[in-house]
Design a protein around this motif. Structure first.
Motif, PDB file in Angstrom:
ATOM      1  N   SER A 281       0.905  -1.239  -0.027  1.00 52.65           N
ATOM      2  CA  SER A 281      -0.085   0.025  -0.016  1.00 52.65           C
ATOM      3  C   SER A 281       0.882   1.431   0.198  1.00 52.65           C
ATOM      4  CB  SER A 281      -0.941   0.144   1.246  1.00 52.65           C
ATOM      5  OG  SER A 281      -0.127  -0.078   2.297  1.00 52.65           O
ATOM      6  N   ILE A 282       2.183   1.123   0.310  1.00 51.72           N
ATOM      7  CA  ILE A 282       3.005   2.438   0.417  1.00 51.72           C
ATOM      8  C   ILE A 282       3.411   2.706  -1.127  1.00 51.72           C
ATOM      9  CG2 ILE A 282       4.990   3.277   1.381  1.00 51.72           C
ATOM     10  CD1 ILE A 282       4.797   1.220   3.641  1.00 51.72           C
TER      11      ILE A 282
ATOM     12  N   ALA B 287       4.305  14.172  -5.372  1.00 48.13           N
ATOM     13  CA  ALA B 287       5.226  13.852  -4.842  1.00 48.13           C
ATOM     14  C   ALA B 287       5.356  13.588  -3.366  1.00 48.13           C
ATOM     15  CB  ALA B 287       6.493  14.794  -5.050  1.00 48.13           C
ATOM     16  N   GLY B 288       6.034  12.326  -2.747  1.00 48.29           N
ATOM     17  CA  GLY B 288       6.054  12.089  -1.360  1.00 48.29           C
ATOM     18  C   GLY B 288       5.585  10.765  -1.290  1.00 48.29           C
ATOM     19  N   LEU B 289       5.125  10.727   0.124  1.00 48.60           N
ATOM     20  CA  LEU B 289       4.634   9.378   0.844  1.00 48.60           C
ATOM     21  C   LEU B 289       3.148   9.370   0.507  1.00 48.60           C
ATOM     22  CD1 LEU B 289       5.118   6.824   2.117  1.00 48.60           C
ATOM     23  CD2 LEU B 289       4.799   7.865   4.273  1.00 48.60           C
ATOM     24  N   ASN B 290       2.685   8.415  -0.131  1.00 47.85           N
ATOM     25  CA  ASN B 290       1.183   8.043  -0.399  1.00 47.85           C
ATOM     26  C   ASN B 290       0.957   6.574  -0.189  1.00 47.85           C
ATOM     27  OD1 ASN B 290       0.355  10.757  -1.998  1.00 47.85           O
ATOM     28  ND2 ASN B 290       2.299  10.344  -2.759  1.00 47.85           N
ATOM     29  N   PHE B 291      -0.283   6.323  -0.010  1.00 43.43           N
ATOM     30  CA  PHE B 291      -0.983   4.870   0.327  1.00 43.43           C
ATOM     31  C   PHE B 291      -1.843   4.676  -0.644  1.00 43.43           C
ATOM     32  CE2 PHE B 291       0.916   6.663   4.356  1.00 43.43           C
ATOM     33  CZ  PHE B 291       1.523   5.525   4.659  1.00 43.43           C
ATOM     34  N   THR B 292      -2.071   3.542  -1.016  1.00 47.56           N
ATOM     35  CA  THR B 292      -3.141   2.857  -1.859  1.00 47.56           C
ATOM     36  C   THR B 292      -3.559   1.602  -1.203  1.00 47.56           C
ATOM     37  OG1 THR B 292      -1.536   1.791  -3.222  1.00 47.56           O
ATOM     38  CG2 THR B 292      -2.401   3.804  -3.925  1.00 47.56           C
TER      39      THR B 292
END
Length: 308
Positions: free
Chosen positions: A27-28, A51-56
């Motif tokens: 998910s990261i 841009a950067g940290l995202n979650f799915t």
């Protein structure tokens, strides 16, 4: 507590922990700088990851498209264009564009890169077709600007911003190139002849101005010389007149003094005798007055003139 009791008590916790360990890495999503990722949920657009940290959500959401937001230089293949005066030109260039909307870049066209290339080529053919051959070499900036305007208007619906277009090369056919080289050679020879004639013209002008200045200087010198000579003669005449006036005053004063009359008579008699002696020396013929023997009467006559 046996194993079954343990699993009954702590099994769900371990199960959740195991699921978390498996699903969290999936998910990261770490998106690089100047990038945009398009996320779909069950095949439908959901959002754009910056841009950067995202979650799915694993297995439910997926990253369908990844776009770079940096400026991209793209070569456009060379193509043959026909000018307004029916001359063929081989043209190639570079188009610079940037993705500004990741969603439109993903769904607005199947391949925005290919679309930009094709539109840049067709726009270039259209612009070249409106110009004569000579203008295409002189107005490259205008050609670039027109191509950028045409492509940028269409690229808005693709989420792409066309920044600029640069022509790399314009190549006419060999015979046209040969004719242009001959024309350039003739033009250079013409400029050389004009420059030489201008040089000769300037030389003649300089020589004429030099002669004019020399004549002016000479006339000024002659003028000053004449002025100086006239002033010298005037001063000489003035000095001579002053001397004669002084001599006359002296003679007058001498005549009025005692014995002056006798002295004047004596000088007149001497001049009279001297004059006749000179006449006798200079010629064979001698003309004498009728009363030469009576010198006293001659002196008296001369003195009467002086007195008057």
């Amino acid at each position: 507590m046996d194993f079954y009791d343990f699993m009954e008590l702590f099994g769900p916790v371990w199960l959740l922990l195991l699921v978390a360990i498996l699903f969290i890495p999936l998910s990261i999503r770490i998106v690089p700088q100047q990038s945009a990722w398009v996320v779909e949920r069950f095949g439908k657009f959901t959002r754009v990851l910056s841009a950067g940290l995202n979650f799915t959500i694993p297995f439910i959401e997926r990253v369908a498209y990844k776009h770079s937001l940096k400026e991209v230089p793209l070569d456009t293949p060379s193509q043959v264009c026909i000018t307004k005066d029916n001359t063929q030109l081989t043209v190639d260039g570079v188009v610079y564009f940037q993705v500004t909307d990741a969603k439109l870049a993903s769904y607005g066209t199947s391949n925005y890169v290919q679309a930009v290339i094709q539109l840049a080529q067709t726009s270039m053919r259209s612009v070249i077709g409106q110009m004569e051959l000579d203008r295409t070499f002189e107005e490259r900036e205008e050609i670039n600007a027109q191509v950028v305007r045409a492509v940028d208007e269409a690229a808005v619906s693709w989420g792409v911003k066309v920044l600029r277009y640069e022509i790399k090369d314009l190549t006419p056919p060999a015979e046209i190139l040969t004719a242009m080289q001959q024309q350039m050679k003739a033009e250079r020879e013409k400029r050389a002849l004009v420059a030489a004639s201008e040089g000769r013209k300037q030389e003649e002008i300089n020589l004429a101005e030099g002669r004019k200045a020399a004549m002016i200087a000479q006339s000024e010198g002659e003028k000053q010389s004449a002025i100086n000579q006239a002033e010298g003669e005037a001063r000489a005449i003035e000095a001579l007149a002053s001397a004669q006036a002084e001599a006359i005053r002296t003679v007058a004063e001498a005549l009025e003094s005692t014995g002056g009359d006798m002295a004047a008579r004596l000088q007149v008699a001497e001049k009279y005798v001297e004059a006749f002696s000179n006449v006798a020396k200079q010629g064979n013929t001698l003309i004498l007055p009728g009363n030469m023997a009576d010198m006293a009467s001659m002196v008296t006559a001369a003195m009467s003139i002086v007195k008057k």
